[in-house]
Design a protein around this motif. Structure first.
Motif, short mmCIF file in Angstrom:
data_model
loop_
_atom_site.label_atom_id
_atom_site.label_comp_id
_atom_site.label_asym_id
_atom_site.label_seq_id
_atom_site.Cartn_x
_atom_site.Cartn_y
_atom_site.Cartn_z
N ASN A 104 0.81 -1.22 0.00
CA ASN A 104 0.00 0.00 0.00
C ASN A 104 0.85 1.27 0.00
O ASN A 104 0.30 2.37 -0.03
CB ASN A 104 -0.95 0.01 1.20
N GLY A 107 3.03 4.34 -1.26
CA GLY A 107 2.82 5.16 -2.45
C GLY A 107 1.43 5.76 -2.46
O GLY A 107 0.61 5.48 -1.60
N ALA A 113 -1.22 5.37 -4.44
CA ALA A 113 -2.38 4.66 -4.99
C ALA A 113 -2.23 3.17 -4.71
O ALA A 113 -1.32 2.75 -3.99
CB ALA A 113 -2.48 4.91 -6.50
N GLY A 114 -3.11 2.37 -5.29
CA GLY A 114 -3.04 0.92 -5.11
C GLY A 114 -1.84 0.32 -5.82
O GLY A 114 -1.37 0.84 -6.84
N GLY A 115 -1.32 -0.76 -5.27
CA GLY A 115 -0.23 -1.49 -5.90
C GLY A 115 -0.71 -2.27 -7.11
O GLY A 115 -1.89 -2.22 -7.48
N THR A 116 0.21 -3.00 -7.72
CA THR A 116 -0.13 -3.78 -8.91
C THR A 116 0.26 -5.24 -8.77
O THR A 116 1.18 -5.59 -8.03
CB THR A 116 0.57 -3.23 -10.17
N THR A 173 -1.62 -6.52 -16.29
CA THR A 173 -1.35 -5.71 -15.10
C THR A 173 -2.68 -5.38 -14.43
O THR A 173 -3.56 -4.80 -15.06
CB THR A 173 -0.63 -4.40 -15.48
N THR A 220 -4.48 -3.44 -11.15
CA THR A 220 -4.32 -2.48 -10.06
C THR A 220 -5.17 -2.96 -8.89
O THR A 220 -6.37 -3.19 -9.04
CB THR A 220 -4.73 -1.07 -10.49
N ASP A 280 -6.74 -0.29 -2.38
CA ASP A 280 -5.84 0.24 -1.36
C ASP A 280 -6.65 0.42 -0.09
O ASP A 280 -7.45 1.35 -0.02
CB ASP A 280 -5.26 1.57 -1.84
N ASP A 334 4.41 -1.94 -5.22
CA ASP A 334 3.61 -0.83 -4.70
C ASP A 334 3.30 0.12 -5.85
O ASP A 334 3.74 -0.10 -6.99
CB ASP A 334 4.30 -0.15 -3.51
N SER A 335 2.56 1.19 -5.58
CA SER A 335 2.12 2.08 -6.66
C SER A 335 3.25 2.88 -7.29
O SER A 335 3.08 3.46 -8.36
CB SER A 335 1.02 3.02 -6.18
N THR A 336 4.43 2.89 -6.65
CA THR A 336 5.58 3.58 -7.25
C THR A 336 6.38 2.64 -8.15
O THR A 336 7.35 3.05 -8.77
CB THR A 336 6.52 4.16 -6.18
#
Length: 135
Positions: free
Chosen positions: A22, A24, A26-29, A52, A54, A57, A92-94
């Protein structure tokens, strides 16, 4: 002898995995790839990226018995390429890698509706769990 974790520690570790996913804004992938899973989650990705997803979160529910369960399933996306699903990586979202594991249609960390994926056709995560070892 094997290392065994208390239930409390296993739950804390599983919840820490969710906290990391979680990270970052937004939501992870969850990314599904062809081929063989790399040696570690820090090893460069191999294989073709098939899809991919998403995640919500938070990505997982609270741990119970050292297990976290993917929230918001089923998750469906159109496949980006054609191939046979071989493994997954969660970031994570980054884009920072968190973990990777096995993918299949049953009995894996991430289960799909099919492992035979066709570009442009919907593919669905039907379930997902991450399990910490316990005593």
């Amino acid at each position: 002898m094997a290392v065994r974790l208390s239930a409390a520690l296993a739950n804390a570790l599983a919840n820490a995995v969710d906290d990391t996913v979680n990270g970052g804004p937004a939501g992870g992938t969850v990314k599904i790839y062809t081929g063989t899973q790399p040696a570690t989650a820090d090893t460069a990705v191999s294989g073709t990226l098939l899809a991919t997803f998403t995640m919500s979160d938070p990505a997982f529910g609270n741990a119970a018995s050292g297990v976290i369960t993917l929230a918001g399933v089923p998750l469906t996306v159109a496949a980006a390429a054609t191939g046979t699903a071989g493994w997954f990586r969660i970031s994570d979202s980054t884009g920072a890698s968190v973990l990777d594991g096995s993918v299949g249609t049953s009995g894996n960390q991430i289960n799909l509706n099919t492992t035979s994926i066709t570009s442009g056709v919907n593919v669905t995560i039907t379930s997902g769990t991450i399990t910490m070892p316990t005593s």
